[in-house]
Motif scaffolding. Structure first.
Motif, mmCIF file in Angstrom:
data_model
loop_
_atom_site.group_PDB
_atom_site.id
_atom_site.type_symbol
_atom_site.label_atom_id
_atom_site.label_comp_id
_atom_site.label_asym_id
_atom_site.label_seq_id
_atom_site.Cartn_x
_atom_site.Cartn_y
_atom_site.Cartn_z
ATOM 1 N N GLN A 1 0.802 -1.210 0.000
ATOM 2 C CA GLN A 1 0.000 0.000 0.000
ATOM 3 C C GLN A 1 0.839 1.266 0.000
ATOM 4 O OE1 GLN A 1 -1.587 -1.547 3.771
ATOM 5 N NE2 GLN A 1 -1.805 0.611 4.355
ATOM 6 N N MET A 2 0.181 2.368 -0.318
ATOM 7 C CA MET A 2 0.779 3.689 -0.383
ATOM 8 C C MET A 2 1.159 4.136 1.032
ATOM 9 S SD MET A 2 1.087 5.727 -3.106
ATOM 10 C CE MET A 2 -0.324 5.577 -4.189
ATOM 11 N N ILE A 3 2.400 4.598 1.178
ATOM 12 C CA ILE A 3 2.906 5.001 2.485
ATOM 13 C C ILE A 3 3.442 6.422 2.388
ATOM 14 C CG2 ILE A 3 4.597 4.487 4.303
ATOM 15 C CD1 ILE A 3 4.720 1.622 3.095
ATOM 16 N N LEU A 4 3.082 7.260 3.343
ATOM 17 C CA LEU A 4 3.593 8.629 3.373
ATOM 18 C C LEU A 4 5.083 8.615 3.694
ATOM 19 C CD1 LEU A 4 3.048 11.724 3.419
ATOM 20 C CD2 LEU A 4 2.750 11.486 5.897
ATOM 21 N N VAL A 5 5.850 9.339 2.886
ATOM 22 C CA VAL A 5 7.288 9.481 3.132
ATOM 23 C C VAL A 5 7.565 10.787 3.863
ATOM 24 C CG1 VAL A 5 9.555 9.716 2.050
ATOM 25 C CG2 VAL A 5 7.887 8.103 1.105
ATOM 26 N N ILE A 6 7.038 11.887 3.301
ATOM 27 C CA ILE A 6 7.356 13.197 3.856
ATOM 28 C C ILE A 6 6.334 14.194 3.347
ATOM 29 C CG2 ILE A 6 8.882 13.960 1.986
ATOM 30 C CD1 ILE A 6 10.852 14.881 4.220
ATOM 31 N N ARG A 7 6.096 15.252 4.105
ATOM 32 C CA ARG A 7 5.169 16.293 3.669
ATOM 33 C C ARG A 7 5.788 17.664 3.927
ATOM 34 N NH1 ARG A 7 0.667 16.051 8.543
ATOM 35 N NH2 ARG A 7 1.913 17.165 10.060
ATOM 36 N N GLN A 8 5.320 18.637 3.171
ATOM 37 C CA GLN A 8 5.841 20.003 3.261
ATOM 38 C C GLN A 8 4.681 20.974 3.229
ATOM 39 O OE1 GLN A 8 9.319 21.159 3.168
ATOM 40 N NE2 GLN A 8 8.421 23.166 3.563
ATOM 41 N N GLU A 9 4.657 21.919 4.156
ATOM 42 C CA GLU A 9 3.659 22.985 4.143
ATOM 43 C C GLU A 9 4.245 24.168 3.375
ATOM 44 O OE1 GLU A 9 3.555 21.996 8.598
ATOM 45 O OE2 GLU A 9 1.809 23.282 8.272
ATOM 46 N N ALA A 10 3.498 24.690 2.429
ATOM 47 C CA ALA A 10 4.039 25.696 1.520
ATOM 48 C C ALA A 10 4.456 26.972 2.222
ATOM 49 C CB ALA A 10 3.028 25.999 0.430
ATOM 50 N N TYR A 11 3.821 27.298 3.329
ATOM 51 C CA TYR A 11 4.153 28.554 3.995
ATOM 52 C C TYR A 11 5.412 28.438 4.857
ATOM 53 C CZ TYR A 11 1.905 26.590 8.190
ATOM 54 O OH TYR A 11 1.559 25.809 9.252
ATOM 55 N N LYS A 12 5.910 27.213 5.004
ATOM 56 C CA LYS A 12 7.149 27.024 5.762
ATOM 57 C C LYS A 12 8.343 27.045 4.815
ATOM 58 C CE LYS A 12 5.501 24.490 9.793
ATOM 59 N NZ LYS A 12 5.646 23.255 10.615
ATOM 60 N N GLN A 13 9.295 27.911 5.059
ATOM 61 C CA GLN A 13 10.467 27.998 4.200
ATOM 62 C C GLN A 13 11.449 26.863 4.460
ATOM 63 O OE1 GLN A 13 12.056 31.933 4.733
ATOM 64 N NE2 GLN A 13 10.627 32.841 3.274
ATOM 65 N N GLN A 14 11.437 26.343 5.674
ATOM 66 C CA GLN A 14 12.384 25.282 6.024
ATOM 67 C C GLN A 14 11.984 23.990 5.340
ATOM 68 O OE1 GLN A 14 12.803 24.666 10.223
ATOM 69 N NE2 GLN A 14 14.558 23.312 10.012
ATOM 70 N N ASN A 15 12.964 23.348 4.718
ATOM 71 C CA ASN A 15 12.709 22.085 4.049
ATOM 72 C C ASN A 15 12.462 20.977 5.078
ATOM 73 O OD1 ASN A 15 13.011 22.997 1.380
ATOM 74 N ND2 ASN A 15 15.234 22.896 1.566
ATOM 75 N N ALA A 16 11.470 20.143 4.798
ATOM 76 C CA ALA A 16 11.142 19.040 5.696
ATOM 77 C C ALA A 16 12.188 17.928 5.600
ATOM 78 C CB ALA A 16 9.761 18.488 5.349
ATOM 79 N N THR A 17 12.423 17.277 6.716
ATOM 80 C CA THR A 17 13.319 16.118 6.741
ATOM 81 C C THR A 17 12.690 15.030 7.608
ATOM 82 O OG1 THR A 17 14.536 16.914 8.665
ATOM 83 C CG2 THR A 17 15.385 17.560 6.507
ATOM 84 N N GLU A 18 12.914 13.777 7.216
ATOM 85 C CA GLU A 18 12.464 12.613 7.968
ATOM 86 C C GLU A 18 13.559 11.558 7.842
ATOM 87 O OE1 GLU A 18 9.892 11.872 9.913
ATOM 88 O OE2 GLU A 18 8.718 13.689 9.598
ATOM 89 N N ASN A 19 14.447 11.542 8.821
ATOM 90 C CA ASN A 19 15.543 10.565 8.825
ATOM 91 C C ASN A 19 16.357 10.689 7.537
ATOM 92 O OD1 ASN A 19 14.719 9.468 11.387
ATOM 93 N ND2 ASN A 19 13.032 8.488 10.293
ATOM 94 N N ARG A 20 16.381 9.655 6.698
ATOM 95 C CA ARG A 20 17.200 9.684 5.475
ATOM 96 C C ARG A 20 16.524 10.442 4.327
ATOM 97 N NH1 ARG A 20 17.404 5.333 3.006
ATOM 98 N NH2 ARG A 20 15.733 4.177 4.068
ATOM 99 N N PHE A 21 15.319 10.899 4.546
ATOM 100 C CA PHE A 21 14.555 11.551 3.481
ATOM 101 C C PHE A 21 14.493 13.052 3.741
ATOM 102 C CE2 PHE A 21 12.923 7.692 1.535
ATOM 103 C CZ PHE A 21 13.009 6.771 2.570
#
Lengths: 113, 115
Positions: free
Chosen positions: A44-64
């Motif tokens: 099944q489809m699994i979420l890796v990472i998400r980003q909110e457009a109003y946040k300038q900081q890039n999202a990180t999740e462990n190796r991603f």
């Protein structure tokens, strides 16, 4: 109309290497969410990472991690120290204000031992 | 906490028959979504419920398709008079209210093959 484009149908890298998957999108919205999902073979489809457009900081999740360039409407995914279990279809998705997800066509990522 | 479940996982039917799929969302998730995914493509939005109210329907959802979520819990997607072009994976997702409501959690899908 919002669109999402993934220009790399397939990529393959050696285990432990770093790989970057590209995604561009088109929208006139100012506030929105962007996502990367992975879909392993027959799973099944699994979420890796998400980003909110109003946040300038890039999202990180462990190796991603993502490189979010709002002005360029670009949202790339970087996978560091790739593992065999990262082999999957990766989809970039944009969320409209009505919670509807608009999806790219996907990038098939193969991690070679 | 169990994830989103879908039944059946696979369905083979003959053209012209009716089929019904069921989706059980994560407990207390008030939003539920249906998507269709054809081989080698990204999912396409079909419809979306908030509690029992169907708030959005895609133009892909022809008159042969109907979805319900009668008590704001599980949902069913029915396809009447199936056609070969209906062959696809039907995905269900749910999301919570409040914080984190933008993140959709997906079930394993129901793969439909129309002969």
């Amino acid at each position: 109309a919002q669109t999402v484009t993934q220009s790399q149908p397939e990529m393959s890298v050696q285990e432990a290497e770093t790989v970057t998957l590209s995604c561009t999108y088109d929208t006139s919205e100012n506030n929105y969410y962007l996502f990367w999902y992975k879909q392993p073979p027959s799973r099944q489809m699994i979420l890796v990472i998400r980003q909110e457009a109003y946040k300038q900081q890039n999202a990180t999740e462990n190796r991603f991690s993502v490189n979010f360039q709002k002005a360029a409407k670009s949202f790339s995914l970087k996978i560091s120290d790739s593992q065999l279990g990262d082999t999957a279809m990766y989809f970039c998705a944009f969320m409209k204000p009505n919670y509807q997800l608009i999806w790219g066509a996907g990038t098939k990522l193969i991690i070679k031992p | 906490d169990t994830g989103v479940s879908q039944n059946p996982r696979h369905k083979i039917t003959k053209r012209g028959q009716n089929v019904t799929f069921r989706c059980d969302p994560i407990s207390e998730h008030n939003r539920l979504y249906w998507y269709r995914q054809t081989l080698g493509q990204g999912p396409e939005f079909l419809t979306y419920f908030q509690n029992e109210a169907q708030l959005e329907k895609s133009r892909l959802l022809s008159d042969r398709f109907s979805a319900e979520r009668p008590k704001g819990s599980f949902s069913t997607l029915e396809i009447q008079r199936t056609e070969q072009g209906d062959s696809a994976m039907y995905l269900c997702a749910s999301s919570p209210k409040g914080r984190g409501s933008e993140t959709q959690y997906f079930g394993p899908g129901t793969r439909l093959l129309v002969l």
